[in-house]
Scaffold this motif. Structure first.
Motif, PDB file in Angstrom:
ATOM      1  N   ALA A   1       0.709  -1.116   0.239  1.00 28.25           N
ATOM      2  CA  ALA A   1       0.041  -0.191   0.018  1.00 28.25           C
ATOM      3  C   ALA A   1       0.972   1.116   0.082  1.00 28.25           C
ATOM      4  O   ALA A   1       0.611   2.234  -0.795  1.00 28.25           O
ATOM      5  N   LEU A   2       2.081   1.048   0.794  1.00 27.58           N
ATOM      6  CA  LEU A   2       2.978   2.523   0.889  1.00 27.58           C
ATOM      7  C   LEU A   2       3.446   2.585  -0.485  1.00 27.58           C
ATOM      8  O   LEU A   2       3.457   3.669  -1.044  1.00 27.58           O
ATOM      9  N   THR A   3       3.833   1.602  -1.139  1.00 31.91           N
ATOM     10  CA  THR A   3       4.704   1.728  -2.414  1.00 31.91           C
ATOM     11  C   THR A   3       3.602   2.231  -3.389  1.00 31.91           C
ATOM     12  O   THR A   3       4.120   3.077  -4.446  1.00 31.91           O
ATOM     13  N   TYR A   4       2.278   1.737  -3.502  1.00 37.17           N
ATOM     14  CA  TYR A   4       1.395   2.029  -4.454  1.00 37.17           C
ATOM     15  C   TYR A   4       1.299   3.289  -4.397  1.00 37.17           C
ATOM     16  O   TYR A   4       0.977   4.121  -5.408  1.00 37.17           O
ATOM     17  N   THR A   5       1.091   4.094  -3.104  1.00 39.72           N
ATOM     18  CA  THR A   5       0.682   5.474  -2.741  1.00 39.72           C
ATOM     19  C   THR A   5       1.850   6.334  -3.271  1.00 39.72           C
ATOM     20  O   THR A   5       1.665   7.336  -3.949  1.00 39.72           O
ATOM     21  N   ILE A   6       3.118   5.916  -2.876  1.00 36.14           N
ATOM     22  CA  ILE A   6       4.145   6.776  -3.484  1.00 36.14           C
ATOM     23  C   ILE A   6       4.251   6.764  -4.955  1.00 36.14           C
ATOM     24  O   ILE A   6       4.573   7.738  -5.591  1.00 36.14           O
TER      25      ILE A   6
END
Length: 178
Positions: free
Chosen positions: A142-147
């Motif tokens: 989720a963090l990678t997607y948001t970045i």
């Protein structure tokens, strides 16, 4: 191979490879700091201890499965998920490509889930040791997607994506030197 040595190898291998990749690639903190990140991003210092614990759980889990005489499927899946896990750092920090890192970590979620299913067939406790890893990897996805979604990466440099058409126009003018 004795039990102590074999478990030390099973735990030390993922930790050692991960540490080696981190040292070889380095974490360009200036680049990482320049990224637009969500408010729920953990502090940078958190990742080292978290991954050390998770790699230790992974190693013990794989050791339990190996000691129980698992066939080639569970341990092959384990190796594949470990390779996908270890590929994330060179993709994200080395290539500065959150999109490629997102593809990698999404594949990791699938292979890790299959690994847990296969480990459970051999030893339920070994499978359960991987559950925190699946949880944290889901969070990291989720963090990678948001970045990836919130930044434009060009020539290794990150700029936040404009929030609206006016910001996009101003960004284009600024990039052109106006």
């Amino acid at each position: 191979m004795g039990a102590v040595l074999s478990v030390a190898l099973a735990v030390g291998l993922p930790i050692g490879i991960s540490f080696g990749l981190s040292v070889a690639i380095g974490h360009d903190n200036e680049w990482y700091r320049s990224l637009k990140k969500p408010s729920w991003t953990p502090p940078t210092w958190f990742f080292g201890p978290a991954w050390t614990i998770l790699y230790s759980l992974m190693g013990v889990s794989s050791w339990i499965v190996w000691k129980n005489g698992a066939g080639w499927v569970p341990l092959t899946l384990y190796g594949l998920q470990l390779a996908l896990n270890l590929a994330w750092t060179p993709l994200f920090f080395g290539k500065r490509d959150p999109g490629a890192a997102l593809v990698d970590i999404t594949g990791l979620i699938g292979v890790l889930t299959a690994t847990i299913v296969e480990f459970a067939k051999v030893d339920r406790s070994a499978a359960m040791l991987l559950v925190p890893y699946l949880g944290f990897t889901s969070f990291a996805t989720a963090l990678t997607y948001t970045i990836w979604k919130d930044n434009v990466i060009e020539d290794g440099k990150a700029t936040p994506k404009p929030a609206n058409a006016e910001e996009a126009k101003q960004a284009k003018l600024a990039a052109a030197g106006f």
